[in-house]
Design a protein around this motif. Structure first.
Motif, mmCIF file in Angstrom:
data_model
loop_
_atom_site.group_PDB
_atom_site.id
_atom_site.type_symbol
_atom_site.label_atom_id
_atom_site.label_comp_id
_atom_site.label_asym_id
_atom_site.label_seq_id
_atom_site.Cartn_x
_atom_site.Cartn_y
_atom_site.Cartn_z
ATOM 1 N N LYS A 12 -7.083 26.226 -28.765
ATOM 2 C CA LYS A 12 -6.150 25.147 -29.111
ATOM 3 C C LYS A 12 -6.814 23.776 -29.043
ATOM 4 C CE LYS A 12 -2.960 26.571 -26.176
ATOM 5 N NZ LYS A 12 -1.678 26.611 -25.415
ATOM 6 N N LYS A 13 -7.805 23.623 -28.178
ATOM 7 C CA LYS A 13 -8.522 22.352 -28.076
ATOM 8 C C LYS A 13 -9.408 22.103 -29.291
ATOM 9 C CE LYS A 13 -8.995 22.851 -23.037
ATOM 10 N NZ LYS A 13 -9.999 23.069 -21.954
ATOM 11 N N ALA A 14 -9.820 23.183 -29.928
ATOM 12 C CA ALA A 14 -10.873 23.066 -30.936
ATOM 13 C C ALA A 14 -10.395 23.147 -32.383
ATOM 14 C CB ALA A 14 -11.927 24.159 -30.696
ATOM 15 N N PHE A 15 -9.342 23.923 -32.665
ATOM 16 C CA PHE A 15 -9.050 24.292 -34.054
ATOM 17 C C PHE A 15 -7.597 24.036 -34.445
ATOM 18 C CE2 PHE A 15 -12.374 27.258 -32.486
ATOM 19 C CZ PHE A 15 -13.423 26.807 -33.285
ATOM 20 N N ASN A 16 -7.386 23.896 -35.758
ATOM 21 C CA ASN A 16 -6.034 23.755 -36.296
ATOM 22 C C ASN A 16 -5.692 24.866 -37.283
ATOM 23 O OD1 ASN A 16 -7.498 23.042 -38.594
ATOM 24 N ND2 ASN A 16 -6.978 20.867 -38.492
ATOM 25 N N LEU A 17 -6.571 25.865 -37.400
ATOM 26 C CA LEU A 17 -6.352 27.002 -38.297
ATOM 27 C C LEU A 17 -6.824 28.276 -37.602
ATOM 28 C CD1 LEU A 17 -5.687 28.206 -41.138
ATOM 29 C CD2 LEU A 17 -8.044 27.670 -41.787
ATOM 30 N N ALA A 18 -6.034 29.329 -37.699
ATOM 31 C CA ALA A 18 -6.376 30.614 -37.076
ATOM 32 C C ALA A 18 -6.330 31.721 -38.112
ATOM 33 C CB ALA A 18 -5.400 30.934 -35.941
ATOM 34 N N VAL A 19 -7.209 32.694 -37.935
ATOM 35 C CA VAL A 19 -7.157 33.922 -38.729
ATOM 36 C C VAL A 19 -7.352 35.078 -37.754
ATOM 37 C CG1 VAL A 19 -9.630 33.828 -39.269
ATOM 38 C CG2 VAL A 19 -8.111 35.185 -40.710
ATOM 39 N N PHE A 20 -6.542 36.115 -37.885
ATOM 40 C CA PHE A 20 -6.681 37.258 -36.987
ATOM 41 C C PHE A 20 -7.873 38.100 -37.404
ATOM 42 C CE2 PHE A 20 -2.035 36.487 -36.574
ATOM 43 C CZ PHE A 20 -2.041 36.155 -35.226
ATOM 44 N N GLU A 21 -8.645 38.509 -36.407
ATOM 45 C CA GLU A 21 -9.837 39.298 -36.682
ATOM 46 C C GLU A 21 -9.457 40.683 -37.214
ATOM 47 O OE1 GLU A 21 -14.061 40.312 -34.422
ATOM 48 O OE2 GLU A 21 -12.527 39.081 -33.469
ATOM 49 N N ASN A 22 -8.475 41.326 -36.598
ATOM 50 C CA ASN A 22 -8.100 42.685 -37.009
ATOM 51 C C ASN A 22 -6.589 42.917 -37.098
ATOM 52 O OD1 ASN A 22 -10.772 43.997 -37.126
ATOM 53 N ND2 ASN A 22 -10.840 43.569 -34.940
ATOM 54 N N ASP A 23 -5.789 42.063 -36.489
ATOM 55 C CA ASP A 23 -4.384 42.389 -36.240
ATOM 56 C C ASP A 23 -3.513 42.538 -37.486
ATOM 57 O OD1 ASP A 23 -4.344 42.247 -33.186
ATOM 58 O OD2 ASP A 23 -5.229 40.328 -33.724
ATOM 59 N N LEU A 24 -3.904 41.907 -38.595
ATOM 60 C CA LEU A 24 -3.125 42.049 -39.825
ATOM 61 C C LEU A 24 -3.695 43.102 -40.771
ATOM 62 C CD1 LEU A 24 -2.170 38.353 -40.655
ATOM 63 C CD2 LEU A 24 -0.578 40.227 -40.209
ATOM 64 N N LYS A 25 -4.790 43.735 -40.364
ATOM 65 C CA LYS A 25 -5.359 44.802 -41.174
ATOM 66 C C LYS A 25 -4.506 46.056 -41.049
ATOM 67 C CE LYS A 25 -10.023 42.929 -40.594
ATOM 68 N NZ LYS A 25 -11.311 43.063 -39.878
ATOM 69 N N ILE A 26 -4.580 46.908 -42.050
ATOM 70 C CA ILE A 26 -3.661 48.029 -42.171
ATOM 71 C C ILE A 26 -3.696 48.962 -40.956
ATOM 72 C CG2 ILE A 26 -5.315 49.399 -43.510
ATOM 73 C CD1 ILE A 26 -2.902 50.520 -45.081
ATOM 74 N N LYS A 27 -4.869 49.205 -40.374
ATOM 75 C CA LYS A 27 -4.957 50.135 -39.247
ATOM 76 C C LYS A 27 -4.197 49.617 -38.030
ATOM 77 C CE LYS A 27 -9.299 52.556 -40.252
ATOM 78 N NZ LYS A 27 -10.674 52.841 -39.757
ATOM 79 N N SER A 28 -4.306 48.318 -37.769
ATOM 80 C CA SER A 28 -3.574 47.736 -36.646
ATOM 81 C C SER A 28 -2.094 47.576 -36.979
ATOM 82 C CB SER A 28 -4.165 46.368 -36.275
ATOM 83 O OG SER A 28 -5.479 46.499 -35.807
ATOM 84 N N TRP A 29 -1.807 47.154 -38.193
ATOM 85 C CA TRP A 29 -0.426 46.883 -38.594
ATOM 86 C C TRP A 29 0.432 48.144 -38.557
ATOM 87 C CZ3 TRP A 29 2.014 42.417 -38.993
ATOM 88 C CH2 TRP A 29 3.250 42.368 -39.642
ATOM 89 N N LYS B 106 0.565 50.306 -36.341
ATOM 90 C CA LYS B 106 1.003 50.606 -34.967
ATOM 91 C C LYS B 106 2.108 49.626 -34.579
ATOM 92 C CE LYS B 106 -3.797 51.856 -33.971
ATOM 93 N NZ LYS B 106 -5.029 51.463 -33.255
ATOM 94 N N PRO B 107 3.320 50.109 -34.339
ATOM 95 C CA PRO B 107 4.467 49.223 -34.069
ATOM 96 C C PRO B 107 4.225 48.224 -32.939
ATOM 97 C CG PRO B 107 5.220 51.463 -34.444
ATOM 98 C CD PRO B 107 3.726 51.525 -34.386
ATOM 99 N N LYS B 108 3.619 48.672 -31.842
ATOM 100 C CA LYS B 108 3.388 47.778 -30.710
ATOM 101 C C LYS B 108 2.415 46.668 -31.091
ATOM 102 C CE LYS B 108 2.125 47.839 -25.806
ATOM 103 N NZ LYS B 108 1.691 48.689 -24.664
ATOM 104 N N SER B 109 1.364 47.030 -31.793
ATOM 105 C CA SER B 109 0.382 46.049 -32.237
ATOM 106 C C SER B 109 1.006 45.074 -33.240
ATOM 107 C CB SER B 109 -0.813 46.758 -32.875
ATOM 108 O OG SER B 109 -1.705 45.836 -33.446
ATOM 109 N N ARG B 110 1.844 45.596 -34.117
ATOM 110 C CA ARG B 110 2.499 44.760 -35.124
ATOM 111 C C ARG B 110 3.385 43.700 -34.476
ATOM 112 N NH1 ARG B 110 6.334 48.010 -38.933
ATOM 113 N NH2 ARG B 110 4.374 49.163 -39.155
ATOM 114 N N GLN B 111 4.150 44.102 -33.462
ATOM 115 C CA GLN B 111 5.037 43.143 -32.807
ATOM 116 C C GLN B 111 4.242 42.072 -32.071
ATOM 117 O OE1 GLN B 111 8.437 42.965 -33.182
ATOM 118 N NE2 GLN B 111 7.976 40.960 -32.267
ATOM 119 N N ALA B 112 3.134 42.471 -31.456
ATOM 120 C CA ALA B 112 2.286 41.487 -30.775
ATOM 121 C C ALA B 112 1.731 40.476 -31.784
ATOM 122 C CB ALA B 112 1.145 42.189 -30.046
ATOM 123 N N THR B 113 1.392 40.948 -32.969
ATOM 124 C CA THR B 113 0.875 40.066 -34.012
ATOM 125 C C THR B 113 1.937 39.079 -34.467
ATOM 126 O OG1 THR B 113 -0.632 41.808 -34.758
ATOM 127 C CG2 THR B 113 -0.213 39.995 -36.288
#
Length: 581
Positions: free
Chosen positions: A261-278, A280-287
């Motif tokens: 938060k101190k450094a950036f104003n834009l975020a991209v998820f490394e894996n969480d929006l990719k199909i394998k993670s998405w 999984k219901p628990k992972s999806r809700q965390a995302t």
């Protein structure tokens, strides 16, 4: 001609050696090199020019093993006992032939063995240029080494790749030789000199395209406030500077996310929006929770990725239906629709298709690229406000020399546009930088090439393999200056921000300290590119200044009280701000 000259300068600089290097004894048993082999389940070694002084060894990784040591080659050496503190030097010439890595370079892990088990190993990873280069890897014993335990092994069980090695030496140096005196591979790049003309011109462009005039008009009860000293400071860039993170760090609000938060104003998820993670219901809700938190913290979220068309990155169900194209189309449409529906209104832009040059399984199953085009159409229909990007690696990296892939990517983008009525809005260029440092002038040439398509350009995944802090810091700074100076570049993202085992990004060290890349980043974003000034209103209550686009804070003293507020400086706006007390 300029590119050829730059390449010659790079090669000369890369292989330069310190003067008066110590002399060592080569332990390699030359006649045994032609018998080097590897596990045929995963790769092979081919020998060329056998029986001559110019033997070349072609190492091929044909199938990635689960562990990289499952594909390795042992170099036969003359053995002796050695005391602690004895120094050795592995040297060779090498070049990449083919690569599946994002840097576009082949890679190997060299193991210096001191015990009969892995605990005595000293390891060094090396990536290889696309042109012949000389590499020097020094080792120093940290214990007494028995001759039966001494060894030098090369592991190359990474993704599919091939590379050539020749003129291999493994030298032992006399007792008393200092490790620091051994030759080292000097890594340089054209344009790194302090007074480089490209940098002077780039900074002029940054001044022209990333800053704007603004005017404050101070009044009190309708009367102007003249000769008032005002402190003005940029507190948030409008240009998106970002990094890849994990949803878990965000929802936990841990120390990593606090640094983010101190450094950036834009975020991209490394894996969480990719199909394998998405999937999984628990992972999806965390995302989804993480997206909500990021937006609450005024951080924009980039979506990565809707379609990554290789089996390696898809769910097993896709591969199970590889003989049923209609089912695969249905599964992908269902996934894309689900992600876009549940994240609607929360994503600034999407990587719609990722790495289609090397990942073609969906296209092969369905018989065309139509399944990729459908992703753009779905994104337009379900999230019309989110900009739509492609994303690809190996465009700027490995010296910027892969013109064949550059042309393919250019044509691929045009092909998508032709089949979707122009739905591509942005071009993602990953920029994973290996040992071949692409000169900044070449970076700018490549950006100019893609700018002719008339779209925004994202530096979407900047990383560096080189660990030497000085060159790591300087190249990061120069690369950022080159990118920021190009008018089509609309965002800059690091692929990670806290140093981990891969050591590809170190904005922050694991303990929270600033890393080499972080020093470069903050010297620009919080230094050279951060407007901070004191100015005074004129007799009419006006104050005119110029600064980088973004959100500003002003402060001045009136009747013993500090008055503060904020205002925006935006491109293509008059930026006339009235402040009434």
């Amino acid at each position: 001609m300029k590119n050829i000259l730059n390449l010659i300068i790079l090669i000369i600089g890369f292989s330069a050696l310190a003067q008066n290097n110590p002399k060592g004894q080569d332990l390699i048993i030359a006649e045994r090199l032609k018998f080097i082999s590897a596990n045929p389940d995963y790769g092979k070694v081919e020998k060329m020019n056998v029986g001559t002084d110019s033997l070349e060894l072609l190492f091929k990784t044909e199938k990635e093993p689960k562990f990289i040591h499952n594909l390795s080659s042992n170099f036969h050496i003359t053995k002796s006992n050695y005391k602690k503190g004895r120094v050795f030097l592995l040297s060779f010439q090498a070049k990449t032939m083919t690569s599946s890595l994002e840097t576009g370079e082949a890679k190997a892990l060299f193991i210096f063995k001191q015990l009969d088990n892995y605990q005595g190993n000293i390891a060094s990873t090396q990536t290889f240029s696309s042109n012949w280069q000389t590499y020097y890897i020094p080792f120093e014993t940290n214990r007494y080494v028995k001759k039966e335990d001494l060894g030098i092994v090369m592991q190359f069980g990474f993704r599919e790749q091939s590379f050539l090695i020749k003129n291999l030496k493994f030298e032992s140096f006399p007792e008393g030789t200092a490790f620091e005196d051994l030759p080292k591979t000097e890594i340089t790049y054209a344009g790194m000199e302090a007074d480089a003309q490209w940098r002077i011109e780039a900074n002029k462009r940054i001044e022209a395209i990333r800053t704007g005039q603004f005017q404050l008009h101070l009044t009190k009860n309708g009367t102007v406030i003249p000769h008032k000293k005002v402190h003005i400071k940029l507190i948030k860039h409008s240009f998106p500077f970002g990094a890849a993170l994990n949803a878990k760090d965000v929802v936990e609000d841990n120390s990593k996310y606090k640094n983010f938060k101190k450094a950036f104003n834009l975020a991209v998820f490394e894996n969480d929006l990719k199909i394998k993670s998405w999937e999984k219901p628990k992972s999806r809700q965390a995302t989804l929770d993480a997206i909500t938190q990021l937006r609450s913290d005024a951080i924009h979220v980039k979506g990565h990725v809707l379609i990554w068309p290789g089996f390696r990155y898809l769910t097993p169900k896709i591969k199970e239906n590889k003989d049923n194209p209609e089912k695969v189309k249905s599964l992908m449409h269902e996934h894309v629709t689900n992600v876009l529906t549940l994240t609607k209104g929360q994503i600034s832009n999407w990587d719609v298709v990722n790495e289609a040059y090397t990942n073609k399984d969906l296209q092969t199953i369905t018989g065309s690229e139509d399944i990729l085009y459908e992703g753009f159409k779905s994104a337009k229909a379900l999230q019309p406000q989110a900009r739509r990007f492609t994303n690809e690696y190996g465009i700027i990296s490995k010296g910027g020399l892969d013109t064949q892939k550059q042309q393919w990517y250019y044509d691929f983008i045009k092909r998508i546009d032709e089949n979707t009525n122009g739905l591509v809005q942005g071009i993602g260029i990953q920029s994973h930088i290996g040992s071949d440092l692409t000169p900044p002038e070449r970076v700018l040439e490549i950006l100019a090439f893609y700018a002719t398509l008339g779209k925004q350009i994202s530096i979407s995944e900047f990383t560096m393999d080189i660990q030497e802090p000085k060159i790591r810091e300087q190249y990061t700074r120069d690369f950022m200056i080159a990118a920021f100076s190009h008018p089509n570049v609309s965002e800059f993202l690091f692929w990670g921000y806290t140093e981990n085992a891969k050591k590809k990004v170190d904005i922050f060290k694991e303990n929270g300290d600033i890393g080499a890349m972080g020093k470069a980043y903050f010297s620009l974003v919080d230094g050279a590119w951060k407007t901070d000034l004191n100015a005074v209103t004129d007799a009419t209550g006006n104050l005119k200044a110029k600064g980088f686009y973004g959100e500003y804070e002003y402060a001045f003293v009136e009747n013993g009280k500090v008055i503060t507020g904020t205002f925006l400086v935006q491109p293509r706006h008059q930026n006339f701000i009235k402040i009434e007390l």
